[in-house]
Design a protein around this motif. Structure first.
Motif, PDB file in Angstrom:
ATOM      1  N   SER A 100      53.837   3.773 119.036  1.00  0.00           N
ATOM      2  CA  SER A 100      52.957   3.692 117.866  1.00  0.00           C
ATOM      3  C   SER A 100      53.578   4.382 116.653  1.00  0.00           C
ATOM      4  O   SER A 100      53.335   3.982 115.516  1.00  0.00           O
ATOM      5  CB  SER A 100      51.599   4.314 118.186  1.00  0.00           C
ATOM      6  OG  SER A 100      50.913   3.548 119.158  1.00  0.00           O
TER       7      SER A 100
ATOM      8  N   SER B   1      54.102   2.694 113.043  1.00  0.00           N
ATOM      9  CA  SER B   1      53.645   3.294 111.789  1.00  0.00           C
ATOM     10  C   SER B   1      54.787   3.464 110.799  1.00  0.00           C
ATOM     11  O   SER B   1      54.592   3.323 109.581  1.00  0.00           O
ATOM     12  CB  SER B   1      52.997   4.656 112.077  1.00  0.00           C
ATOM     13  OG  SER B   1      51.832   4.510 112.865  1.00  0.00           O
TER      14      SER B   1
ATOM     15  N   PRO C 185      45.484  -1.541 114.506  1.00  0.00           N
ATOM     16  CA  PRO C 185      45.601  -0.466 115.491  1.00  0.00           C
ATOM     17  C   PRO C 185      44.752  -0.745 116.720  1.00  0.00           C
ATOM     18  O   PRO C 185      44.000  -1.719 116.786  1.00  0.00           O
ATOM     19  CB  PRO C 185      45.081   0.753 114.717  1.00  0.00           C
ATOM     20  CG  PRO C 185      44.079   0.177 113.765  1.00  0.00           C
ATOM     21  CD  PRO C 185      44.611  -1.183 113.386  1.00  0.00           C
ATOM     22  N   GLN C 186      44.895   0.150 117.691  1.00  0.00           N
ATOM     23  CA  GLN C 186      44.119  -0.003 118.926  1.00  0.00           C
ATOM     24  C   GLN C 186      42.623   0.120 118.656  1.00  0.00           C
ATOM     25  O   GLN C 186      41.821  -0.614 119.230  1.00  0.00           O
ATOM     26  CB  GLN C 186      44.569   1.050 119.940  1.00  0.00           C
ATOM     27  CG  GLN C 186      43.834   0.981 121.266  1.00  0.00           C
ATOM     28  CD  GLN C 186      44.393   1.967 122.267  1.00  0.00           C
ATOM     29  OE1 GLN C 186      45.424   2.573 122.046  1.00  0.00           O
ATOM     30  NE2 GLN C 186      43.711   2.128 123.381  1.00  0.00           N
TER      31      GLN C 186
ATOM     32  N   ASP D 223      49.452  -2.922 117.096  1.00  0.00           N
ATOM     33  CA  ASP D 223      49.666  -1.681 117.834  1.00  0.00           C
ATOM     34  C   ASP D 223      48.625  -1.573 118.946  1.00  0.00           C
ATOM     35  O   ASP D 223      47.580  -0.950 118.775  1.00  0.00           O
ATOM     36  CB  ASP D 223      49.583  -0.485 116.872  1.00  0.00           C
ATOM     37  CG  ASP D 223      49.942   0.823 117.558  1.00  0.00           C
ATOM     38  OD1 ASP D 223      49.761   1.892 116.931  1.00  0.00           O
ATOM     39  OD2 ASP D 223      50.378   0.784 118.725  1.00  0.00           O
TER      40      ASP D 223
END
Length: 617
Positions: free
Chosen positions: A405, A409, A441-442, A519
Motif C-alpha cells: 500500500s 500511495s 483504497p480498501q 489498493d
C-alpha cells in the motif's frame, strides 16, 4: 503446413513494413552507416595490430614496437566507443518516429471500428495494442542494431583478413556460410513452434485463472477428477510445445558450432599449410583474433537475436497490422507501409465513454525511490526502480505489512519519497492535479446524497447512459435495483462493505484519469465479483495497478511486482514461478489458506459480503 505457411506470410508482411520504415529515413540511415564504419575500426585493426605486435615487436626483440601497436588498437577501441554513442542517437531518430506511426495506426483502427459500427469503442484493444507497440519498438531497435553490427563487423573482419593473409579465408568462410545457412533454414519452423508455444501458454494461463477462481465450486460439486484431466491436458500440451521448441533450438547451437568454432579448429589444423605459404605466427594469431573478436560473436548475437526478439517482433507487429487501419481497404499490412497520415492533424482521441483525451503516453516511473515513515525510520521502500508503461496492468503482491500500500500511495502522489522520483507522463506525480489518477483504497467511502451524486462525483454531468454502462460493467446493477435507482438517497448504513466497494469502484471507473490504482479495493467482494470489477478496469483506457487481495488478481495482470522485504522481483506469473522463490511460497500460501468471513454469514448473492470482513492469506 498451415502454421508454416502462415508464419511465412506473416514474416513477409512484417518485413515489408519494417523495410518501408527504414527507407523513409535515408538521411538517418546514412548517418547510422557512417558511424557504424567508425565503430568497427577496432575490428579491422585488431588482427593486423596483433600480428604486427607479435612479429615486428615482441618476437623481433622490440617490445616498444609491440606496445605501440597495442596502443593503436586501444585508440581504435576508444574511437569505436565514441561511435557507439552516436549510433544510439541515430537509432532513436529512426525508431521513435516509427513507434509514433504505429500508435497512430492502432488508434486510427480503433476509431474506425467504433465509428463504422464494427465493434464498440476499443478501450481494451487500444491499451493492449499500445503495449505491443512498445514491444515492437524495442525489438525493432534491437534488430536494427544486431543486423547492422553483423554486416559491418563481418565486412570489416573480411577486409582485415584480406590485408593480413587471404589464404586463411578458405578455413573460415565455408563453415561460416554453412552455419549461417543452417540457422536461416530453421527460422520458418522455429517461428511455427514459437507460435504453438505461445498459444499453449495462453491456454494454461486461462485454465489456471479459472481454476483459482472456482476451487470451492469444483470441490463442492465433486469435479476434481474432471478438472484435473482438463487442466492436465493443457499443461501436457504446453510441455509438448516446449520440448518441440527445445529440440529445434539445438539447430542454433549446431549453427554456432559450425560457423563460430569450427573455423578456429580448421585454422589451427591448417597452420603448417599456412606457414608454408608465408604466414607467420603473428598472422595466424591475428587470424584467430578476427575469428574470436568478429566472426564468432557476430554470428552468436545474430542467431540469438533473430531466434528470440526477431520472432517476437514479427508476431506483435503482425497483430498491430491486423487490428489497425490506414484508411484503405487492405489496411497497412496489405499496402506494406506506415506513412503516419491516418490521424494527421488529430491532436485528441475520443475515449470509449465520451471523454476527450490527448494522444500522449503516460508512463508511470519510479526511479530509485526510498521511503520510510519518519526521518530515522527503517525504509519501507528502498531503492525501488519500476516503469509501468501506459496501458499496462500491474499487480503488486507480497506478505501483509511488506509495503504494498505504501508503493501504491507513492504512485498516486499521496506520499512523498525520501529520495528518488515518481513521475507520470514525464512530470512529477505530486504536481499533477487529481484528474490524472484515481486511487480506490480498501476502505471505500460513500458520501451523503443520492446514488447518482456518489457515482458521478469524478465525472460531473455524466449522463444516465454513462452511468448505466459503468454500473453494468463493474457489477453494481443489483445494488442499484435494490436501492430503487440512481435517485435513492444513501448513507454508509444503507450499504454493506462490499456494496460500498462497488460504489467506489464504479465512481472511479467513470473518471477519465489515465491511472487507476486499486489498493485491495475488492477485498469485500467474492471472487466472481472481484474478477468482474478488475476486468472492467483492465478494459478501461489507461494504466491499472492492483494491490492483489487474491491470487486470481495476479493471474489476470500482465505483470506482477513481488515484494518480500529483501527486494523486489518483476515478471509474469509463469516467469516468477521459475525465478522468484518468494513468489512460489506466496502462491502456495495463497492456494492452501482457506477463505473465512468474520461473523460466519458468508457472501451474499450478488457478489458482496454482507456478513463481515473477508480475510485471506
Amino acid at each position: 503446413m498451415s502454421v508454416t505457411r502462415g508464419s511465412t506470410s506473416v514474416t513477409r508482411r512484417s518485413a515489408r513494413v519494417l523495410l518501408s520504415a527504414l527507407r523513409r529515413r535515408p538521411r538517418e540511415l546514412v548517418r547510422l552507416a557512417g558511424w557504424s564504419v567508425v565503430e568497427v575500426i577496432p575490428v579491422f585493426v585488431s588482427g593486423r595490430a596483433i600480428a604486427l605486435a607479435v612479429d615486428d615487436g615482441f618476437r623481433g626483440g622490440s617490445p616498444g614496437t609491440g606496445l605501440a601497436w597495442l596502443g593503436v588498437l586501444a585508440a581504435a577501441v576508444i574511437a569505436g566507443a565514441v561511435a557507439t554513442r552516436q549510433i544510439y542517437l541515430r537509432l532513436a531518430a529512426i525508431v521513435e518516429p516509427f513507434r509514433d506511426e504505429l500508435v497512430r495506426h492502432v488508434v486510427a483502427g480503433a476509431l474506425h471500428r467504433a465509428t463504422t459500427g464494427d465493434e464498440a469503442p476499443g478501450a481494451a484493444g487500444v491499451a493492449r495494442l499500445t503495449r505491443q507497440v512498445e514491444v515492437v519498438r524495442d525489438s525493432f531497435a534491437g534488430m536494427v542494431m544486431v543486423v547492422r553490427s553483423f554486416v559491418f563487423t563481418v565486412a570489416s573482419a573480411l577486409l582485415g583478413l584480406l590485408f593480413l593473409t587471404p589464404e586463411v579465408l578458405v578455413f573460415i568462410l565455408p563453415p561460416f556460410a554453412v552455419g549461417l545457412a543452417l540457422f536461416f533454414g530453421s527460422l520458418r519452423a522455429l517461428a511455427g513452434r514459437q507460435r504453438r508455444l505461445a498459444l499453449a501458454d495462453e491456454d494454461v494461463a486461462e485454465s489456471a485463472g479459472a481454476l483459482a477462481e472456482g476451487l470451492r465450486d469444483i470441490a463442492a460439486n465433486g469435479g476434481e477428477e474432471q478438472t484435473r484431466a482438463a487442466v492436465g491436458a493443457r499443461v501436457e500440451a504446453q510441455a509438448s510445445a516446449v520440448r518441440a521448441l527445445a529440440r529445434l533450438t539445438t539447430v542454433r547451437t549446431l549453427s554456432l558450432t559450425i560457423g563460430g568454432w569450427l573455423p578456429v579448429v580448421l585454422v589451427l589444423a591448417g597452420a603448417p599449410w599456412l606457414r608454408d605459404r608465408g604466414a607467420t605466427a603473428g598472422t595466424i594469431l591475428g587470424a584467430l583474433t578476427y575469428i574470436a573478436y568478429a566472426f564468432q560473436p557476430a554470428l552468436q548475437t545474430l542467431v540469438q537475436a533473430l531466434g528470440g526478439s526477431g520472432l517476437q517482433l514479427v508476431v506483435n507487429l503482425n497483430r498491430i497490422l491486423e487490428t489497425g487501419h490506414d484508411g484503405g481497404p487492405g489496411g497497412l499490412g496489405a499496402t506494406g507501409g506506415l506513412d503516419g497520415t491516418a490521424l494527421a492533424g488529430a491532436g485528441h482521441a475520443r475515449t470509449g465513454r465520451g471523454g476527450i483525451r490527448p494522444l500522449v503516453r503516460r508512463d508511470l516511473e519510479l526511479r530509485d525511490v526510498v521511503f520510510g515513515y519518519g526521518p530515522h525510520a527503517e525504509p519501507v521502500v528502498d531503492g525501488l526502480d519500476l516503469v509501468v508503461p501506459d496501458g499496462d496492468h500491474l499487480a503488486i503482491v507480497g506478505p501483509s505489512g511488506i509495503g504494498k500500500s505504501t508503493v501504491a500511495s507513492l504512485m498516486a502522489g499521496l506520499l512523498q519519497p525520501r529520495s528518488g522520483r515518481v513521475w507520470l507522463g514525464g512530470a512529477p506525480v505530486s504536481g499533477l492535479d487529481g484528474g490524472y489518477r484515481v486511487v480506490i483504497p480498501q476502505e471505500a467511502y460513500v458520501f451523503a446524497g443520492t446514488l447518482a451524486e456518489n457515482l458521478a462525483y469524478l465525472r460531473p454531468g455524466a449522463s444516465v447512459a454513462l452511468l448505466d454502462e459503468a454500473v453494468d460493467l463493474v457489477g453494481l446493477r443489483p445494488v442499484v435495483e435494490r436501492l430503487g435507482g440512481y435517485r435513492a438517497v444513501i448513507g454508509t448504513r444503507d450499504l454493506s462493505a462490499g456494496e460500498r466497494q462497488l460504489v467506489a469502484l464504479t465512481r472511479s471507473y467513470l473518471s477519465t484519469a489515465p491511472l487507476a490504482i486499486l489498493d485491495e479495493a475488492t477485498c469485500h467482494l467474492d471472487p466472481a465479483a472481484e474478477a468482474r470489477a478488475e476486468q472492467a478496469f483492465a478494459r478501461r483506457p489507461g494504466t491499472l495497478v492492483v494491490v492483489a487481495h487474491r491470487m486470481s488478481s495476479a493471474l489476470r495482470a500482465s505483470r506482477i511486482l513481488v515484494m518480500d522485504g529483501n527486494g523486489t522481483a518483476l515478471g509474469t506469473h509463469a516467469g516468477l514461478l521459475v525465478t522468484s522463490p518468494s513468489y512460489r511460497d506466496l502462491v502456495g500460501h495463497w492456494e492452501l489458506e482457506p477463505v473465512h468471513f468474520a461473523g460466519g454469514e458468508g457472501a451474499e448473492p450478488g457478489g458482496v459480503d454482507r456478513g463481515g470482513t473477508r480475510t485471506t492469506a
